[in-house]
Design a protein around this motif. Structure first.
Motif, mmCIF file in Angstrom:
data_model
loop_
_atom_site.group_PDB
_atom_site.id
_atom_site.type_symbol
_atom_site.label_atom_id
_atom_site.label_comp_id
_atom_site.label_asym_id
_atom_site.label_seq_id
_atom_site.Cartn_x
_atom_site.Cartn_y
_atom_site.Cartn_z
ATOM 1 N N ASP A 1 0.798 -1.139 0.075
ATOM 2 C CA ASP A 1 -0.078 -0.177 -0.128
ATOM 3 C C ASP A 1 0.821 1.105 -0.008
ATOM 4 O O ASP A 1 0.443 2.048 -0.676
ATOM 5 C CB ASP A 1 -0.965 0.050 1.260
ATOM 6 N N SER A 2 1.807 1.213 0.849
ATOM 7 C CA SER A 2 2.909 2.169 0.843
ATOM 8 C C SER A 2 3.587 2.352 -0.564
ATOM 9 O O SER A 2 3.575 3.762 -0.894
ATOM 10 C CB SER A 2 3.857 2.127 1.950
ATOM 11 N N LEU A 3 4.032 1.493 -1.287
ATOM 12 C CA LEU A 3 4.650 1.637 -2.590
ATOM 13 C C LEU A 3 3.607 1.977 -3.503
ATOM 14 O O LEU A 3 4.050 2.843 -4.304
ATOM 15 C CB LEU A 3 5.125 0.144 -2.901
ATOM 16 N N ALA A 4 2.117 1.619 -3.298
ATOM 17 C CA ALA A 4 1.388 2.162 -4.312
ATOM 18 C C ALA A 4 1.241 3.511 -4.331
ATOM 19 O O ALA A 4 0.823 4.327 -5.309
ATOM 20 C CB ALA A 4 0.061 1.484 -4.081
ATOM 21 N N LEU A 5 1.019 4.195 -3.047
ATOM 22 C CA LEU A 5 0.854 5.488 -2.802
ATOM 23 C C LEU A 5 1.818 6.358 -3.490
ATOM 24 O O LEU A 5 1.720 7.248 -3.944
ATOM 25 C CB LEU A 5 0.706 5.848 -1.071
ATOM 26 N N PHE A 6 3.326 5.804 -3.282
ATOM 27 C CA PHE A 6 4.356 6.597 -3.665
ATOM 28 C C PHE A 6 4.406 6.537 -5.240
ATOM 29 O O PHE A 6 4.598 7.520 -5.896
ATOM 30 C CB PHE A 6 5.689 5.805 -3.125
ATOM 31 N N ASP A 7 4.033 5.461 -5.507
ATOM 32 C CA ASP A 7 4.029 5.357 -7.271
ATOM 33 C C ASP A 7 3.024 6.296 -7.730
ATOM 34 O O ASP A 7 3.124 6.668 -8.890
ATOM 35 C CB ASP A 7 3.760 3.878 -7.694
ATOM 36 N N ALA A 8 2.082 6.400 -7.021
ATOM 37 C CA ALA A 8 0.913 7.391 -7.642
ATOM 38 C C ALA A 8 1.108 8.785 -7.516
ATOM 39 O O ALA A 8 0.473 9.718 -8.124
ATOM 40 C CB ALA A 8 -0.543 7.128 -6.859
ATOM 41 N N LEU A 9 1.747 9.115 -6.752
ATOM 42 C CA LEU A 9 2.220 10.758 -6.565
ATOM 43 C C LEU A 9 2.757 11.132 -7.918
ATOM 44 O O LEU A 9 3.418 10.749 -8.572
ATOM 45 C CB LEU A 9 3.742 10.889 -5.655
ATOM 46 N N GLY A 10 2.045 12.573 -8.241
ATOM 47 C CA GLY A 10 2.185 13.097 -9.589
ATOM 48 C C GLY A 10 3.647 13.737 -9.583
ATOM 49 O O GLY A 10 3.915 14.238 -10.754
ATOM 50 N N SER A 11 4.165 13.921 -8.609
ATOM 51 C CA SER A 11 5.464 14.643 -8.751
ATOM 52 C C SER A 11 6.476 14.054 -9.480
ATOM 53 O O SER A 11 7.014 12.722 -9.475
ATOM 54 C CB SER A 11 5.971 14.891 -7.281
ATOM 55 N N ALA A 12 7.343 14.727 -10.344
ATOM 56 C CA ALA A 12 8.359 14.144 -11.105
ATOM 57 C C ALA A 12 9.598 14.001 -10.238
ATOM 58 O O ALA A 12 10.581 13.356 -10.658
ATOM 59 C CB ALA A 12 8.650 15.294 -12.372
ATOM 60 N N ASP A 13 9.656 14.800 -9.065
ATOM 61 C CA ASP A 13 10.761 14.827 -8.332
ATOM 62 C C ASP A 13 10.523 14.316 -6.702
ATOM 63 O O ASP A 13 9.739 14.884 -6.156
ATOM 64 C CB ASP A 13 11.197 16.238 -7.879
ATOM 65 N N LYS A 14 10.337 12.853 -6.712
ATOM 66 C CA LYS A 14 9.958 11.972 -5.545
ATOM 67 C C LYS A 14 10.939 11.039 -5.340
ATOM 68 O O LYS A 14 11.525 10.499 -6.027
ATOM 69 C CB LYS A 14 8.698 11.437 -5.783
ATOM 70 N N THR A 15 11.324 10.888 -3.978
ATOM 71 C CA THR A 15 12.433 9.793 -3.355
ATOM 72 C C THR A 15 11.799 9.082 -2.301
ATOM 73 O O THR A 15 11.146 9.611 -1.574
ATOM 74 C CB THR A 15 13.688 10.477 -3.099
ATOM 75 N N LEU A 16 12.166 7.614 -2.432
ATOM 76 C CA LEU A 16 11.617 6.759 -1.514
ATOM 77 C C LEU A 16 12.618 6.306 -0.829
ATOM 78 O O LEU A 16 13.928 6.076 -1.034
ATOM 79 C CB LEU A 16 11.195 5.379 -2.326
ATOM 80 N N HIS A 17 12.274 6.573 0.781
ATOM 81 C CA HIS A 17 13.285 6.115 1.868
ATOM 82 C C HIS A 17 12.970 5.260 2.564
ATOM 83 O O HIS A 17 11.972 5.423 3.588
ATOM 84 C CB HIS A 17 13.738 7.612 2.556
ATOM 85 N N ALA A 18 13.355 4.066 2.459
ATOM 86 C CA ALA A 18 12.764 2.769 3.199
ATOM 87 C C ALA A 18 13.884 2.384 4.516
ATOM 88 O O ALA A 18 15.223 2.331 4.129
ATOM 89 C CB ALA A 18 12.471 1.646 2.600
#
Length: 246
Positions: free
Chosen positions: A200-217
């Protein structure tokens, strides 16, 4: 906007408790602040409040490191807000459904979506009021919120054009709401989160419309306190983007 009290929270930081209508909040700023500065809206977690230790620590770090201002308000049913019977009843219903075997994550997402319909206009009204102060003013705005602060923060950031960068995480919910976010996002995930499924977290990150987004796990459960370096990284992210926007 009505000020309730003003104190010196920590070396050089002014802490002011206020209310906008029936919504109580707290504003942190340099005690000698003059002229406008970037402002970060902080969204507290479930069961916390506007001056919870993690929120206060983050606010002090922002003021000390950058001279920014930070603000947080109590969401319904938290802090100095009265108990809301509708939210309280739904929370008890959800607890019973989980005990009967229902999945927790969808219930949390539905609850947060309902609360967000009230909090988004409340936060925007608080933002309007705080930005009228001469030592805050109309400069760039950032957002930080995890867990409940993420569930309420996604619709807030999507709706509020003044927000120029956001730290979100420890949340899932309806990915459709994240599509409207176009600002830079730092997104945090606990790999062993027992409340929000990793997918669910990864799906929310993937859906973000921003071209500048970083995932920190990182490892740890949903309620594990953040490491000091994680908050430092959040602060550096907000300083970098809000300073550039200013």
């Amino acid at each position: 906007m009505r000020f309730i009290s003003s104190t010196h929270a920590h070396k050089g930081v002014r802490e002011q408790f206020f209310s906008v209508g029936e919504v109580p909040g707290v504003l942190w700023s340099p005690e000698d602040a003059e002229g406008p500065r970037p402002l970060v809206v902080l969204g507290h977690g479930g069961g916390e409040h506007k001056n919870a230790p993690r929120i206060r620590e983050l606010a002090l770090r922002l003021v000390h490191a950058s001279g920014f201002a930070a603000v947080c308000v109590d969401v319904p049913g938290h802090g100095d807000r009265p108990v809301d019977p509708a939210y309280d009843d739904l929370a008890r219903t959800n607890q019973r459904r989980v005990a009967e075997g229902a999945e927790l994550a969808p219930l949390i997402a539905d609850f947060q979506a309902m609360v967000a319909r009230q909090t988004v206009p409340e936060w925007r009204a608080a933002l309007d009021a705080v930005r009228e102060l001469p030592y805050v003013g109309e400069r760039a705005v950032g957002y930080w919120g995890v867990s409940l602060g993420c569930g309420l923060g996604v619709p807030f950031v999507a709706a509020e054009h003044r927000v120029r960068a956001a730290v979100l995480g420890l949340g899932g919910g309806d990915p459709a709401g994240a599509v409207g976010i176009s600002v830079p996002v730092r997104f945090l995930v606990r790999w062993d989160d027992e409340r929000v499924p990793r997918a669910d977290s990864l799906a929310l990150f993937d859906a973000l419309g921003s071209a500048d987004k970083t995932l920190h796990a990182g490892p740890g459960t949903h309620s594990a306190p953040p490491e000091a370096h994680e908050l430092d990284d959040d602060v550096r992210f907000l300083i970098r983007h809000l300073s550039a926007a200013a």
